[in-house]
Design an enzyme around this catalytic site. Structure first.
Site, short mmCIF file in Angstrom:
data_model
loop_
_atom_site.label_atom_id
_atom_site.label_comp_id
_atom_site.label_asym_id
_atom_site.label_seq_id
_atom_site.Cartn_x
_atom_site.Cartn_y
_atom_site.Cartn_z
N GLU A 499 -1.75 -2.20 -13.09
CA GLU A 499 -2.56 -2.38 -12.65
C GLU A 499 -3.66 -2.39 -12.20
O GLU A 499 -4.07 -1.01 -11.91
CB GLU A 499 -1.94 -2.16 -10.79
CG GLU A 499 -2.32 -3.05 -9.93
CD GLU A 499 -1.50 -2.28 -8.15
OE1 GLU A 499 -2.00 -2.31 -7.11
OE2 GLU A 499 -0.57 -1.95 -8.49
N LYS A 631 18.87 5.06 -5.97
CA LYS A 631 17.92 4.15 -6.19
C LYS A 631 18.58 3.01 -5.60
O LYS A 631 18.62 1.68 -5.70
CB LYS A 631 18.56 3.31 -7.91
CG LYS A 631 18.34 4.47 -8.61
CD LYS A 631 18.87 3.95 -10.79
CE LYS A 631 18.53 5.21 -11.68
NZ LYS A 631 19.35 4.83 -12.90
N ASP A 707 12.86 8.24 -14.21
CA ASP A 707 13.10 7.05 -13.85
C ASP A 707 12.86 5.91 -13.43
O ASP A 707 13.11 6.31 -12.24
CB ASP A 707 15.14 7.08 -13.29
CG ASP A 707 15.75 6.07 -13.45
OD1 ASP A 707 14.92 5.11 -13.47
OD2 ASP A 707 17.44 6.15 -13.78
N HIS A 806 -10.48 -6.19 -6.21
CA HIS A 806 -9.40 -6.59 -7.35
C HIS A 806 -9.80 -8.23 -8.33
O HIS A 806 -9.83 -8.21 -9.20
CB HIS A 806 -8.14 -6.48 -6.23
CG HIS A 806 -7.07 -5.44 -5.99
ND1 HIS A 806 -6.46 -5.26 -6.64
CD2 HIS A 806 -7.33 -4.65 -5.11
CE1 HIS A 806 -5.84 -3.96 -7.16
NE2 HIS A 806 -6.32 -3.51 -5.48
#
Length: 850
Positions: A499, A631, A707, A806
């Site tokens: 990004e 998660k 992770d 951006h």
């Protein structure tokens, strides 16, 4: 053959020159001379056999012999300078042959054979010389001193032989240390094709093993050689001293002198070649010649199975021919595999040498980084049958002796499971290549994986740890934000992301915080969780167990069972929740520097098994009942915490807010209330009272081997802002993150790139002095980086710079180059994007300040 033909111009005893005392100089024992000659021939034969075991019938041995012959001729040339009569050296010729030691050539050749490409030959030979040089030097010294003892004998013939022997040893040493490495390099450079279907990568493994064995020196032997050399030097010094002080009339040494007045030239009766032929037809010469011919024939025609280890590296089928190398530039490994022009071929075979010289390939133009890390087998003819392949797999060498095509055939027939290729082949990269080829053949576009790299990666760090059915790896850009002043220490934060503007924005926040005195971070709680689910016959039974677990004595029982499963995991508390007849037991434990999920699972399973004995009616449904919760967005993690609970805070002064962030404290506070607090509440989010904490958490997690899926809970964060200072123009900002699931050991932290990022932060691996401190420090760094990212983004939103930055930096110039060039006004209008000062390096958010 008389050696005087080399030491004088035209004097050959027995042909054109009469040497009356020649019999006194020659050995009286003809049988002993014949035996010595035969032993010398046998010795050379076995030397050739040793070199043949490495796959070269002639080239290596001939190169070694040529080196020895050069040193021999050099010795004769030096002897000839003295203009002495060395008649009788012909009897010593077998002795000189025994001085030839091709094992030195063999040892150095083994180092060269470790090369997987021609580019490595010179380096490996240099490495071999560095290892073998001191050993060969010591051997040469010992041989010279031992042979030199003969010069003290007082017998003229033995003195002559000894002097010549010492000179030959020294010349041989100099030739081996200078000429032979160059000769060996040239030989290997000329030989670049496979001999007898032998795959070079198998030969490389064999030679590597032999070299390692050869490097295991016996220190006792080396010590004995040194002591022997010192003793011989003492003997020489003592003999020289005695000879210096001895009187001439006491010398009774018998010296054989050839009277030059008696020795004279004669007219030869036969031609020179007839003279030599008659000498060779003598009984002693004939026996030696016959033995040499027989051994030569045996070597050429009958020595075909002299090395069983080498024979195991050959194909069972004579019709199968293999090649190696398959160098494919630019990672287009799959597409160029059948292109002979892109293949490096390298071996020791001397057959078809002319053809191998022509096969100088274009692979020398391939950058070293694109060369495959291993050399593979590939068949150009009909592959062996399935039955033969299965038999080979059952042999000692196993599937590594099969070609790629044969392994693919076994995969298609479901005789080999794809996920076991690494274990079967014992070659990680070759397993990945074959799996890629298998998958590519089943896709519409067989070249789809050309841009997916797989070479130059250590798959041993991922095997049975991080990933299965590996096809390669996906490179992700890695940026750095910082320095970030945290708890009085500067950190450079690695961030792996695709990004645009994320790293630059976080970097700006780090500068603003560092210029204002830095960030303070605190660890409030540390405890990873795992929650098994069990079931009883009724709710009452479940309630009884719940009440029992909540007793302190029961907790001690469970804690003992839990702690015995790990050196680091320590149970802190239990949280028990009941739903009907289901019971959820949430184990909370410290896990040192590991994230700890495996520790918790192992400990929880052991505890549940122990509880089963106390409550036989209990039914174990799962070691994880989602009350952990792992998660998934869960209120229990937001409220109770999971992993590391960290709070970071900072005060940003008015000058920095105005100069770096281009906004004001009041504006930031107002926006934070409207966006992060009220807006998030309106959306009904859980733990999402922030601007973009998940961006920073995920980028740092990928860079440090965490992770990435655990960013779901780890990104739980509430960002608070208040005005402070004398005039309420400064900004107080804090980020509270109750569920950072993070560690510095295990999983992806063992990968080389990820462990490097951890070393950048000073937290790689376990903390040996204070276990758990590295993981705690990393959690504080992540929370402080989130604080920097929150501050910078909120400032950009407050001043309306987000979209502009951006549009300029987060769009692909490869795909959208036409848009960027067709709107020059837009580019000019956003040249100061991301709220950066025109008089600083922050004018573009790509440039970073130190």
């Amino acid at each position: 053959m008389s050696m005087t033909m080399y030491s004088s111009d035209d004097k050959i005893c027995g042909w054109n020159y009469v040497c009356p005392n020649i019999d006194k100089l020659q050995s009286p024992d003809a049988l002993g001379v014949t035996i010595t000659r035969c032993v010398a021939v046998m010795y050379l034969y076995f030397q050739f056999r040793d070199l043949k075991k490495m796959g070269s019938r002639y080239l290596l041995a001939i190169s070694g012999l040529f080196t020895m012959f050069s040193s021999f001729m050099f010795s004769l040339a030096v002897v000839n300078l003295f203009k002495n009569d060395y008649t009788g050296l012909n009897e010593a010729l077998p002795f000189f042959l025994l001085l030839i030691d091709l094992s030195k050539a063999s040892a150095l050749a083994r180092f060269a054979l470790r090369s997987t490409s021609p580019d490595e030959v010179q380096y490996n030979i240099a490495q071999g010389m560095a290892i073998l040089g001191p050993i060969i030097t010591l051997d040469a010294i010992v041989e010279t001193l031992v042979i030199g003892v003969g010069t003290l004998s007082g017998w003229k013939g033995l003195e002559t032989i000894s002097c010549f022997g010492c000179l030959s040893v020294l010349a041989n040493y100099l030739a081996f240390m200078t000429f032979y490495p160059a000769c060996l390099t040239l030989v290997l450079e000329l030989c670049r094709e496979v001999n007898h279907g032998r795959p070079v990568w198998q030969l490389h493994q064999l030679m590597h093993k032999e070299v390692e064995e050869g490097q295991k020196l016996n220190p006792v032997i080396q010590r004995v050689k040194v002591i022997m050399s010192a003793g011989l030097m003492f003997v020489y010094a003592h003999s020289w001293w005695l000879a210096k002080n001895a009187k001439t009339d006491d010398s009774k040494e018998e010296v054989i002198i050839i009277d030059p007045t008696i020795a004279h030239k004669v007219k030869p009766e036969i031609a020179l070649w007839q003279f030599y032929l008659s000498r060779m037809l003598n009984a002693d010469h004939a026996i030696t010649l016959l033995l040499a011919v027989l051994l030569g024939l045996k070597y050429i025609f009958f020595d075909v199975d002299i090395d069983t280890e080498f024979q195991k590296c050959q194909y069972a089928s004579e019709e199968s021919q293999t090649v190696i190398g398959d160098v494919e530039p630019n990672n287009s490994l799959d597409n160029n595999r059948n292109d002979p022009s892109s293949r490096v071929q390298f071996s020791l075979g001397d057959e078809n040498l002319e053809q191998s010289v022509k096969m100088v390939t274009a692979a020398t133009q391939t950058p070293p980084g694109n060369l495959p890390a291993l050399v593979r087998l590939k068949s150009h003819q009909i592959a062996r049958s399935t039955e033969e392949c299965l038999e080979i797999m059952k042999s000692e060498d196993g599937a590594k002796m099969l070609t790629d095509e044969e392994i693919l055939a076994l995969l298609d027939q479901k005789l080999i499971p794809s996920y076991k290729l690494e274990n079967i082949l014992q070659d990680y990269e070759r397993a990945v290549y074959i799996r890629r080829k298998m998958i590519s053949q089943k896709l519409d576009n067989i070249d789809v994986m050309e841009q997916l790299p797989y070479t130059s990666f250590d798959y041993s760090t991922t095997h049975r740890v991080c990933c299965e059915n590996v096809l390669g790896y996906v490179p992700i850009p890695l940026g750095v934000a910082g320095p970030l002043l945290l708890n009085g220490k500067n950190y450079y934060v690695p961030m792996a992301t695709t990004e645009g503007c994320l790293v630059a924005s976080t970097h700006r926040g780090c500068r603003a915080l560092s210029d204002s005195g830095g960030v303070q971070s605190y660890l409030l709680q540390d405890g990873m969780t795992r929650s098994p689910v069990v079931r009883f016959a009724c709710a009452e039974k479940a309630m009884q167990m719940k009440f029992w677990l909540e007793k302190s004595s029961s907790f001690q029982f469970v804690k003992e069972k839990f702690d015995e499963t790990s050196r680091f995991a320590r149970l802190d508390k239990l949280q028990v929740c009941q739903a009907g007849r289901l019971l959820y037991i949430r184990f909370i434990a410290k896990t040192g520097d590991a994230m700890g999920m495996n520790m918790l699972s192992k400990g929880a399973e052991n505890c549940i098994s122990a509880l089963k004995e106390k409550f036989p009616e209990m039914e174990i449904l799962s070691v994880s009942g989602n009350y952990c919760s792992d998660k998934k967005s869960a209120a229990v993690n937001w409220v109770q915490g999971r992993g590391k609970y960290v709070v970071s805070e900072a005060v940003v002064c008015e000058k920095v807010i105005n100069g770096v962030l281009k906004t004001s404290a009041a504006t930031l506070v107002d926006l934070n209330i409207s966006k992060n607090l009220i807006g998030s509440a309106m959306a009904g989010v859980q733990g999402g009272f922030n601007a973009h904490s998940a961006n920073i958490v995920t980028a740092v997690y990928i860079a440090t081997g965490q992770d990435p899926a655990q960013n779901v809970s780890s990104s739980n964060c509430i960002t608070l802002m208040e005005t402070t200072g004398p005039n309420n123009c400064d900004l107080y900002i804090s980020c509270s993150m109750p569920s950072l699931e993070i560690g510095t050991v295990g999983g992806g932290t063992n990968l080389h790139a990820q462990s490097t990022c951890l070393r950048m932060l000073g937290v790689q691996g376990p903390n040996t002095e204070n276990p758990g401190n590295n993981a705690k420090t990393l959690a504080q760094i992540v929370c402080a980086a989130v604080l920097a990212g929150e501050l910078s983004l909120m400032a950009a939103l407050a001043e309306g710079h987000l979209v502009k930055s951006h549009m300029l930096h987060n769009r692909s110039f490869v795909q959208g180059s036409s848009q960027s060039t067709s709107h020059p006004n837009l580019v000019q209008s956003v040249s100061s994007c991301n709220t950066l000062s025109e008089d600083t390096q922050y004018q573009t958010n790509i440039k970073l300040t130190s």
